[in-house]
Write a protein that holds these residues in place. Structure first.
Motif, mmCIF file in Angstrom:
data_model
loop_
_atom_site.group_PDB
_atom_site.id
_atom_site.type_symbol
_atom_site.label_atom_id
_atom_site.label_comp_id
_atom_site.label_asym_id
_atom_site.label_seq_id
_atom_site.Cartn_x
_atom_site.Cartn_y
_atom_site.Cartn_z
ATOM 1 N N SER A 9 -38.699 8.738 -27.636
ATOM 2 C CA SER A 9 -37.402 8.871 -28.292
ATOM 3 C C SER A 9 -36.869 10.274 -28.026
ATOM 4 O O SER A 9 -37.475 11.264 -28.441
ATOM 5 N N TRP A 10 -35.724 10.360 -27.350
ATOM 6 C CA TRP A 10 -35.170 11.685 -27.087
ATOM 7 C C TRP A 10 -34.526 12.285 -28.335
ATOM 8 O O TRP A 10 -34.363 13.502 -28.422
ATOM 9 N N ALA A 11 -34.216 11.454 -29.308
ATOM 10 C CA ALA A 11 -33.815 12.005 -30.604
ATOM 11 C C ALA A 11 -35.003 12.721 -31.234
ATOM 12 O O ALA A 11 -34.844 13.766 -31.879
ATOM 13 N N ALA A 12 -36.208 12.176 -31.042
ATOM 14 C CA ALA A 12 -37.418 12.823 -31.553
ATOM 15 C C ALA A 12 -37.657 14.156 -30.859
ATOM 16 O O ALA A 12 -37.992 15.162 -31.501
ATOM 17 N N VAL A 13 -37.492 14.170 -29.538
ATOM 18 C CA VAL A 13 -37.677 15.422 -28.795
ATOM 19 C C VAL A 13 -36.708 16.481 -29.304
ATOM 20 O O VAL A 13 -37.089 17.635 -29.557
ATOM 21 N N GLU A 14 -35.445 16.082 -29.476
ATOM 22 C CA GLU A 14 -34.450 17.032 -29.959
ATOM 23 C C GLU A 14 -34.685 17.419 -31.415
ATOM 24 O O GLU A 14 -34.292 18.516 -31.845
ATOM 25 N N TYR A 15 -35.343 16.556 -32.171
ATOM 26 C CA TYR A 15 -35.711 16.888 -33.558
ATOM 27 C C TYR A 15 -36.572 18.150 -33.587
ATOM 28 O O TYR A 15 -36.349 19.061 -34.394
ATOM 29 N N TYR A 16 -37.557 18.191 -32.700
ATOM 30 C CA TYR A 16 -38.464 19.344 -32.691
ATOM 31 C C TYR A 16 -37.769 20.603 -32.200
ATOM 32 O O TYR A 16 -38.083 21.711 -32.645
ATOM 33 N N ARG A 17 -36.809 20.454 -31.290
ATOM 34 C CA ARG A 17 -36.036 21.620 -30.865
ATOM 35 C C ARG A 17 -35.185 22.141 -32.018
ATOM 36 O O ARG A 17 -35.085 23.359 -32.233
ATOM 37 N N ALA A 18 -34.570 21.214 -32.744
ATOM 38 C CA ALA A 18 -33.757 21.624 -33.893
ATOM 39 C C ALA A 18 -34.618 22.277 -34.964
ATOM 40 O O ALA A 18 -34.206 23.262 -35.594
ATOM 41 N N ARG A 31 -31.034 22.790 -39.461
ATOM 42 C CA ARG A 31 -31.374 21.693 -40.372
ATOM 43 C C ARG A 31 -30.422 20.511 -40.227
ATOM 44 O O ARG A 31 -30.832 19.350 -40.390
ATOM 45 N N PHE A 32 -29.161 20.784 -39.931
ATOM 46 C CA PHE A 32 -28.198 19.700 -39.780
ATOM 47 C C PHE A 32 -28.585 18.803 -38.602
ATOM 48 O O PHE A 32 -28.647 17.580 -38.726
ATOM 49 N N LYS A 33 -28.840 19.412 -37.444
ATOM 50 C CA LYS A 33 -29.210 18.640 -36.265
ATOM 51 C C LYS A 33 -30.591 17.995 -36.440
ATOM 52 O O LYS A 33 -30.838 16.885 -35.957
ATOM 53 N N GLN A 34 -31.471 18.678 -37.138
ATOM 54 C CA GLN A 34 -32.796 18.116 -37.382
ATOM 55 C C GLN A 34 -32.702 16.807 -38.162
ATOM 56 O O GLN A 34 -33.334 15.803 -37.822
ATOM 57 N N LYS A 35 -31.869 16.807 -39.196
ATOM 58 C CA LYS A 35 -31.672 15.603 -39.994
ATOM 59 C C LYS A 35 -31.010 14.520 -39.162
ATOM 60 O O LYS A 35 -31.377 13.327 -39.229
ATOM 61 N N LEU A 36 -30.025 14.896 -38.352
ATOM 62 C CA LEU A 36 -29.336 13.930 -37.498
ATOM 63 C C LEU A 36 -30.320 13.259 -36.532
ATOM 64 O O LEU A 36 -30.305 12.035 -36.354
ATOM 65 N N CYS A 37 -31.180 14.060 -35.927
ATOM 66 C CA CYS A 37 -32.179 13.519 -34.998
ATOM 67 C C CYS A 37 -33.146 12.583 -35.707
ATOM 68 O O CYS A 37 -33.541 11.547 -35.155
ATOM 69 N N GLU A 38 -33.531 12.934 -36.926
ATOM 70 C CA GLU A 38 -34.460 12.095 -37.679
ATOM 71 C C GLU A 38 -33.838 10.737 -38.000
ATOM 72 O O GLU A 38 -34.502 9.692 -37.881
ATOM 73 N N VAL A 39 -32.571 10.740 -38.356
ATOM 74 C CA VAL A 39 -31.872 9.497 -38.677
ATOM 75 C C VAL A 39 -31.817 8.574 -37.457
ATOM 76 O O VAL A 39 -31.957 7.350 -37.568
ATOM 77 N N PHE A 40 -31.641 9.156 -36.264
ATOM 78 C CA PHE A 40 -31.482 8.356 -35.044
ATOM 79 C C PHE A 40 -32.767 8.257 -34.211
ATOM 80 O O PHE A 40 -32.727 7.809 -33.069
ATOM 81 N N TRP A 41 -33.883 8.637 -34.816
ATOM 82 C CA TRP A 41 -35.184 8.627 -34.123
ATOM 83 C C TRP A 41 -35.482 7.258 -33.497
ATOM 84 O O TRP A 41 -36.009 7.181 -32.394
ATOM 85 N N ASP A 42 -35.153 6.191 -34.201
ATOM 86 C CA ASP A 42 -35.504 4.838 -33.747
ATOM 87 C C ASP A 42 -34.288 4.012 -33.326
ATOM 88 O O ASP A 42 -34.308 2.791 -33.375
ATOM 89 N N TRP A 43 -33.251 4.681 -32.858
ATOM 90 C CA TRP A 43 -32.037 3.997 -32.441
ATOM 91 C C TRP A 43 -32.234 3.314 -31.088
ATOM 92 O O TRP A 43 -32.864 3.858 -30.196
ATOM 93 N N GLY A 44 -31.676 2.123 -30.934
ATOM 94 C CA GLY A 44 -31.621 1.521 -29.606
ATOM 95 C C GLY A 44 -32.026 0.059 -29.561
ATOM 96 O O GLY A 44 -32.428 -0.542 -30.554
ATOM 97 N N VAL A 45 -31.883 -0.504 -28.366
ATOM 98 C CA VAL A 45 -32.268 -1.890 -28.092
ATOM 99 C C VAL A 45 -33.698 -1.886 -27.566
ATOM 100 O O VAL A 45 -33.991 -1.197 -26.585
ATOM 101 N N PRO A 46 -34.614 -2.643 -28.180
ATOM 102 C CA PRO A 46 -36.002 -2.663 -27.706
ATOM 103 C C PRO A 46 -36.092 -3.069 -26.240
ATOM 104 O O PRO A 46 -35.296 -3.879 -25.748
ATOM 105 N N THR A 47 -37.070 -2.512 -25.562
ATOM 106 C CA THR A 47 -37.185 -2.725 -24.117
ATOM 107 C C THR A 47 -37.254 -4.197 -23.743
ATOM 108 O O THR A 47 -36.562 -4.656 -22.813
ATOM 109 N N ALA A 48 -38.094 -4.967 -24.419
ATOM 110 C CA ALA A 48 -38.255 -6.386 -24.073
ATOM 111 C C ALA A 48 -36.932 -7.135 -24.195
ATOM 112 O O ALA A 48 -36.579 -7.961 -23.339
ATOM 113 N N VAL A 49 -36.176 -6.860 -25.247
ATOM 114 C CA VAL A 49 -34.864 -7.486 -25.438
ATOM 115 C C VAL A 49 -33.915 -7.075 -24.324
ATOM 116 O O VAL A 49 -33.201 -7.898 -23.737
#
Length: 370
Positions: free
Chosen positions: A227-236, A242-260
């Motif tokens: 998750s690139w939101a996760a990667v950016e979470y650690y940078r934030a 803190r604002f970007k850190q929270k934003l990244c955490e909220v979107f950590w699991d965003w997206g369409v699963p690979t199999a789908v």
């Protein structure tokens, strides 16, 4: 391009490598969906294990198995070492390699050596150049041509990373005009063009748009892996934003699963589909192809081994190939695309996703190989 901007790009590349090596950057609440995909065991396989042929043809190259080493890095001294190890392993095993985003070298030409090493170490492989959609829009077709020429690439990948750009402090969120630039690039470049997502997946609707733009393949880059939101979470977190850190955490699991995403893109577009996002074994590769993919791709499982050298990378890849070979054998397949006509059972959340999107997961089989 100012010196400060160039330095920020190189620092960001170094941060990304460090975080992916040291932190937990995979999806947490969403999965790739491959745990819901079940291949049917053939108790009486006609071919012996030794008769199984794992190779495929992709973009005019013979690959020993349907796996691409996915884009990782470039632009730093450690990235040079990583890319050298990946390329040596790819050359020794006869598989394809996509380099990391070449933006760093386009902005700072003195960093081109960290990408050029891929061709130096692997003169015979399918080598795929890599540029971001935002850079194509901003810098035009010539930037993509330069990326290809830099590494003597055989194909080009344009990566989509709207999620990462949206949560990143330095993000470039403008993708207006991308499809038109893609059409222009297709006219200018006489090489296969692939469009790749970077962890949030490609839907049927987007796959259709990309087909109309003339690309040869889509790499779905689905949710469930890195998750690139996760990667950016650690940078934030490190910068105390803190604002970007929270934003990244909220979107950590965003997206369409690979199999789908594999099912949607392969059923709708007719393009070659590369399955990346949570590919962690040869069985995952087999499942992806059974769902309609042409090949699979992996990055994170190879990153740490690449810091230790090409032999460690080769060990992981050899394990993938043996697992894939056994999976073919146990489904009664002799070669990878035989899986397209093998029965598959899809259960759980993946089946729910597909039904809600208008795809029938019951008795799933894509089609027989051409």
């Amino acid at each position: 391009m100012g010196k400060l901007t160039k330095r920020k790009t190189l620092t960001r590349k170094a941060d990304h490598i460090k975080i992916c090596l040291q932190e937990e950057v995979e999806a947490r609440k969403i999965t790739s969906g491959f745990e819901d995909v079940h291949l049917i065991h053939d108790a009486i396989p006609e071919a012996s294990l030794e008769e199984i042929d794992c190779s495929i043809n992709l973009f005019g190259f013979r690959l020993s198995m349907p796996l691409i080493i996915s884009a990782m890095t470039g632009g730093t001294r450690l990235a040079f070492k990583i890319n050298a190890a990946l390329a040596e392993a790819a050359e020794s095993l006869g598989i394809a390699l996509t380099v990391g985003s070449q933006r760093a070298a386009l902005e700072s030409p003195e960093q081109a050596y960290t990408f050029k090493v891929a061709r130096e170490k692997a003169p015979n492989i399918l080598l795929i150049a890599n540029l971001g959609a935002a850079q194509l829009v901003r810098n035009g077709v010539e930037a993509a041509v330069e990326a290809v020429e830099m590494i003597e690439a055989n194909a080009l990948s344009i990566h989509l990373n709207a999620l990462q750009e949206a949560v990143q402090p330095e993000g470039e969120t403008g993708f207006q005009g991308f499809l038109e630039k893609l059409k222009e690039l297709k006219q200018r470049l006489n090489l296969p063009i692939m469009v790749k997502e970077t962890g949030a997946g490609i839907s049927a609707e987007v796959a259709l748009k990309l087909r109309e733009a003339g690309v040869e393949a889509v790499d779905v880059g689905g949710a469930g892996g890195t998750s690139w939101a996760a990667v950016e979470y650690y940078r934030a977190e490190a910068s105390r934003n803190r604002f970007k850190q929270k934003l990244c955490e909220v979107f950590w699991d965003w997206g369409v699963p690979t199999a789908v995403s594999v099912v949607e893109a392969s059923k709708i577009s007719g393009l070659k589909v590369i399955a990346t996002g949570g590919i962690r074994s040869g069985i995952d590769m087999a499942k992806a192809i059974a769902l309609g993919a042409t090949a699979a791709g992996a990055a994170l499982p190879l990153l740490k081994p690449a810091t230790k050298g090409s032999r460690e990378v080769a060990k992981v890849l050899e394990a993938f190939r043996e697992e894939f070979k056994v999976a073919l054998h146990l489904t009664g397949a002799r070669k990878p695309f035989d899986l397209w006509s093998k029965p598959v059972v899809i259960t759980g959340r993946t089946a729910e996703w597909l039904r809600s999107r208008g795809f029938n997961p019951e008795g799933y089989a894509r089609r027989k190989a051409d």
